[in-house]
Design an enzyme around this catalytic site. Structure first.
Site, PDB file in Angstrom:
ATOM      1  N   HIS A 306       0.834  -1.105  -0.174  1.00 45.30           N
ATOM      2  CA  HIS A 306       0.102   0.025  -0.028  1.00 45.30           C
ATOM      3  C   HIS A 306       1.062   1.218   0.127  1.00 45.30           C
ATOM      4  O   HIS A 306       2.059   1.263   0.638  1.00 45.30           O
ATOM      5  CB  HIS A 306      -0.947  -0.001   1.385  1.00 45.30           C
ATOM      6  CG  HIS A 306      -2.029   0.782   1.205  1.00 45.30           C
ATOM      7  ND1 HIS A 306      -1.856   2.152   1.436  1.00 45.30           N
ATOM      8  CD2 HIS A 306      -3.337   0.735   0.905  1.00 45.30           C
ATOM      9  CE1 HIS A 306      -3.190   2.800   1.214  1.00 45.30           C
ATOM     10  NE2 HIS A 306      -4.170   1.933   0.713  1.00 45.30           N
ATOM     11  N   ASP A 363      -8.050  -5.057   0.408  1.00 46.68           N
ATOM     12  CA  ASP A 363      -8.531  -5.836  -0.815  1.00 46.68           C
ATOM     13  C   ASP A 363      -8.324  -7.478  -0.851  1.00 46.68           C
ATOM     14  O   ASP A 363      -8.641  -8.155  -1.506  1.00 46.68           O
ATOM     15  CB  ASP A 363      -7.986  -5.477  -2.375  1.00 46.68           C
ATOM     16  CG  ASP A 363      -8.465  -4.125  -2.307  1.00 46.68           C
ATOM     17  OD1 ASP A 363      -9.814  -3.910  -2.169  1.00 46.68           O
ATOM     18  OD2 ASP A 363      -7.879  -3.407  -2.952  1.00 46.68           O
TER      19      ASP A 363
HETATM   20  N1  ACO Z   1       3.996  -7.478  -4.897  1.00 44.16           N
HETATM   21  C1  ACO Z   1       5.515  -7.482  -4.914  1.00 44.16           C
HETATM   22  N2  ACO Z   1       6.275  -6.551  -4.810  1.00 44.16           N
HETATM   23  C2  ACO Z   1       5.640  -5.404  -4.587  1.00 44.16           C
HETATM   24  C3  ACO Z   1       4.200  -5.142  -4.264  1.00 44.16           C
HETATM   25  C4  ACO Z   1       3.317  -6.669  -4.691  1.00 44.16           C
HETATM   26  N3  ACO Z   1       2.074  -6.557  -4.183  1.00 44.16           N
HETATM   27  N4  ACO Z   1       3.967  -3.935  -4.122  1.00 44.16           N
HETATM   28  C5  ACO Z   1       4.953  -3.339  -3.871  1.00 44.16           C
HETATM   29  N5  ACO Z   1       6.019  -4.038  -4.360  1.00 44.16           N
HETATM   30  C6  ACO Z   1       7.415  -3.698  -4.401  1.00 44.16           C
HETATM   31  C7  ACO Z   1       7.815  -2.933  -5.878  1.00 44.16           C
HETATM   32  O1  ACO Z   1       8.179  -3.995  -6.876  1.00 44.16           O
HETATM   33  C8  ACO Z   1       8.856  -2.172  -5.322  1.00 44.16           C
HETATM   34  O2  ACO Z   1      10.217  -2.814  -5.359  1.00 44.16           O
HETATM   35  P1  ACO Z   1      11.353  -2.035  -5.454  1.00 44.16           P
HETATM   36  O3  ACO Z   1      11.585  -1.113  -4.602  1.00 44.16           O
HETATM   37  O4  ACO Z   1      12.349  -3.097  -5.543  1.00 44.16           O
HETATM   38  O5  ACO Z   1      11.377  -1.246  -6.966  1.00 44.16           O
HETATM   39  C9  ACO Z   1       8.534  -1.723  -3.855  1.00 44.16           C
HETATM   40  O6  ACO Z   1       7.865  -2.902  -3.333  1.00 44.16           O
HETATM   41  C10 ACO Z   1       7.530  -0.397  -3.714  1.00 44.16           C
HETATM   42  O7  ACO Z   1       6.599  -0.464  -4.618  1.00 44.16           O
HETATM   43  P2  ACO Z   1       5.888   0.913  -5.179  1.00 44.16           P
HETATM   44  O8  ACO Z   1       5.050   0.338  -6.297  1.00 44.16           O
HETATM   45  O9  ACO Z   1       6.938   1.828  -5.544  1.00 44.16           O
HETATM   46  O10 ACO Z   1       5.170   1.207  -3.810  1.00 44.16           O
HETATM   47  P3  ACO Z   1       3.866   2.063  -3.871  1.00 44.16           P
HETATM   48  O11 ACO Z   1       3.750   2.555  -2.666  1.00 44.16           O
HETATM   49  O12 ACO Z   1       4.169   3.067  -4.970  1.00 44.16           O
HETATM   50  O13 ACO Z   1       2.852   1.196  -4.534  1.00 44.16           O
HETATM   51  C11 ACO Z   1       0.832  -0.087  -4.625  1.00 44.16           C
HETATM   52  C12 ACO Z   1       1.631   0.823  -3.798  1.00 44.16           C
HETATM   53  C13 ACO Z   1       0.717   0.458  -6.138  1.00 44.16           C
HETATM   54  C14 ACO Z   1      -0.398  -0.422  -3.891  1.00 44.16           C
HETATM   55  C15 ACO Z   1       1.644  -1.522  -4.785  1.00 44.16           C
HETATM   56  O14 ACO Z   1       1.966  -2.014  -3.407  1.00 44.16           O
HETATM   57  C16 ACO Z   1       0.798  -2.562  -5.636  1.00 44.16           C
HETATM   58  O15 ACO Z   1       0.885  -2.472  -6.922  1.00 44.16           O
HETATM   59  N6  ACO Z   1      -0.146  -3.320  -4.966  1.00 44.16           N
HETATM   60  C17 ACO Z   1      -0.832  -4.583  -5.579  1.00 44.16           C
HETATM   61  C18 ACO Z   1      -2.126  -3.792  -5.839  1.00 44.16           C
HETATM   62  C19 ACO Z   1      -2.898  -3.599  -4.815  1.00 44.16           C
HETATM   63  O16 ACO Z   1      -3.096  -4.409  -3.991  1.00 44.16           O
HETATM   64  N7  ACO Z   1      -3.737  -2.562  -4.731  1.00 44.16           N
HETATM   65  C20 ACO Z   1      -4.397  -2.137  -3.745  1.00 44.16           C
HETATM   66  C21 ACO Z   1      -4.274  -1.030  -3.027  1.00 44.16           C
HETATM   67  S1  ACO Z   1      -5.357  -0.638  -1.619  1.00 44.16           S
HETATM   68  C22 ACO Z   1      -6.598   0.083  -2.307  1.00 44.16           C
HETATM   69  O17 ACO Z   1      -6.457   0.937  -3.515  1.00 44.16           O
HETATM   70  C23 ACO Z   1      -7.722   0.069  -1.615  1.00 44.16           C
END
Ligand code: ACO
Length: 428
Positions: A306, A363
């Site tokens: 998140h 979620d």
């Molecule tokens: N699985 C694997 N790796 C992940 C995940 C995941 N679900 N989420 C983040 N990471 C990793 C990224 O690859 C990144 O790695 P790096 O630093 O080596 O490049 C690091 O963690 C940070 O990721 P970001 O995308 O920069 O984090 P951000 O805070 O911007 O993203 C997000 C948050 C978009 C929710 C992300 O965690 C994600 O895509 N999760 C899956 C989708 C999801 O569940 N969304 C629901 C959000 S809650 C809502 O909207 C109600």
């Protein structure tokens, strides 16, 4: 003048900016005069360090896993409150008295029907249209029907349009579902609760009485509470940005629905359940964990991670216990829950997820509950939109009432070509 100041050194000069303090949470450096005084912008793609507005609605401490609505912890609201009461709280700032609660319920109940001509809109969609496509279209179309409540400078208009949006959203979402399965639309029934009414409009048929199962009604109501608002997330910021130009509330909420649809936001519950079903059995979990960790594989664990929570999402805790309640009430056994529990355990003990502070979000478990209740995955985000409408309209109202509100207009770091002369086609 703020007590605290932040200093910025740029081009050999020192500039001072006020530091504002909220009632809790991080301080905010007020850079509204940055460009005027220094000629520089800030660069913050995704707004990871930017507060876009002042708000008194919702507070999140992502490090501690705290979520408060008007100061009340989400766990307490989920346990003791109802969605209607939480909606009143978000809109008005305080919990209602008994009389205020009854009046609010009465008003919302009396606005649930759609203008009859709106019903014909549905026939224009293909039978296999995604419910979110229908929601974007029909909610935007409300502005063509309710001209009497689109003067945004009039608080009474804003109140009526807010009530209409909250009241009509279950009808619109249920009709999107009915249309997709080819069943007749069910009209609202005023002696049912907001949530019971929605369940009946979704799963009932005119040929027989529909009995609302109290445990399901409670679980659904709780899911709505958990999704009611979440500070300045992408769809809420979209609503605020759309509203900052003075657009009418129905158009703004349609913009919010469009943003919510994406798999990184509201679409994640649909994606999470699809992923859990694809994983299938616990023995296949390690393969998917490896894929999620592989930089060259775009796969992510849906329902994990998140932008704000770097700890367990407090809403996920409530969701997990609600799964059990719904399974017990409906006598459902779905192996996907076991897969989810094991996936969570394995991921949380894996150094990759620990280091990146990736925890289950709201979620991760919600799809399992919604599926047990009988919703197809395509309806999940529509349900999220239904509940989040409360937060969107509360935030929109707060923005319009804020004297500091101006049209939202971010700037950019331009990296394209500098000015050059046009070359005629024959010379290229
Ligand atoms: N699985 C694997 N790796 C992940 C995940 C995941 N679900 N989420 C983040 N990471 C990793 C990224 O690859 C990144 O790695 P790096 O630093 O080596 O490049 C690091 O963690 C940070 O990721 P970001 O995308 O920069 O984090 P951000 O805070 O911007 O993203 C997000 C948050 C978009 C929710 C992300 O965690 C994600 O895509 N999760 C899956 C989708 C999801 O569940 N969304 C629901 C959000 S809650 C809502 O909207 C109600």
């Amino acid at each position: 003048m703020a007590d605290k100041q932040a200093k910025l050194e740029l081009g050999g000069q020192t500039y001072e900016f006020p530091v504002l303090e909220g009632s809790t949470g991080p301080d905010v450096v007020d850079i509204r005069k940055l460009y005027g005084s220094t000629g520089a912008f800030t660069f913050d793609p995704g707004y990871k360090s930017t507060a876009s507005c002042e708000s008194a609605l919702t507070y999140i401490d992502g490090q501690e896993g705290v979520l408060l609505h008007r100061g009340y912890p989400i766990g307490q609201l989920a346990e003791h409150s109802s969605f209607m009461e939480t909606a009143y709280l978000l809109l008005n700032g305080e919990l209602p008295s008994q009389q205020e609660y009854e009046d609010f319920n009465y008003t919302i109940t009396r606005h649930t029907m759609l203008h009859d001509q709106l019903n014909t809109f549905y026939q224009g969609f293909r039978r296999d249209a995604h419910p979110m496509a229908i929601m974007c279209g029909v909610v935007g179309a409300l502005s063509a029907f309710y001209h009497d409540s689109t003067d945004i400078s009039d608080p009474e208009h804003r109140k009526i349009s807010s009530h209409r949006l909250i009241a009509k959203m279950p009808t619109i979402a249920a009709m999107a579902y009915k249309y997709s399965v080819g069943q007749p639309f069910m009209q609202p029934k005023n002696d049912l609760s907001y949530t019971g009414n929605f369940l009946r409009m979704t799963f009932g048929v005119p040929a027989e009485e529909y009995e609302v199962i109290p445990a399901v009604e409670k679980a659904m109501d709780r899911i709505f509470i958990l999704h009611a608002d979440h500070e300045q997330n992408a769809s809420t910021s979209t609503v605020r940005l759309a509203g900052s130009s003075g657009a009418n509330p129905f158009a703004c909420i349609a913009a919010g629905i469009a943003c919510l649809w994406g798999p990184a936001h509201g679409g994640a519950n649909e994606a999470a359940l699809n992923m859990l079903r694809e994983i299938g059995t616990p023995d296949r979990i390690p393969h998917y964990i490896e894929r999620a960790k592989d930089k060259n594989d775009p796969f992510r664990l849906m329902g994990f991670g998140h932008r704000v929570y770097k700890n367990y999402d407090p809403r996920a805790t409530v969701m997990q216990s609600t799964v059990r309640e719904v399974f017990d009430a409906l006598n459902v056994k779905d192996p996907v829950f076991e897969t989810a529990l094991q996936l969570e355990e394995i991921a949380l003990s894996d150094p990759y997820f620990k280091e990146k502070k990736l925890f289950p979000n709201v979620d991760f478990y919600s799809g399992i509950i919604l599926s047990a209740i009988g919703f197809p995955t395509t309806m999940f985000t529509a349900l999220f939109a239904l509940a989040r409408t409360v937060g969107w309209v509360a935030q929109w109202n707060e923005m319009i009432s804020d004297p500091a509100q101006v049209i939202g207009r971010p700037r950019q770091l331009y990296t394209g070509p500098v000015e050059r002369d046009y070359v005629p086609l024959s010379e290229r």
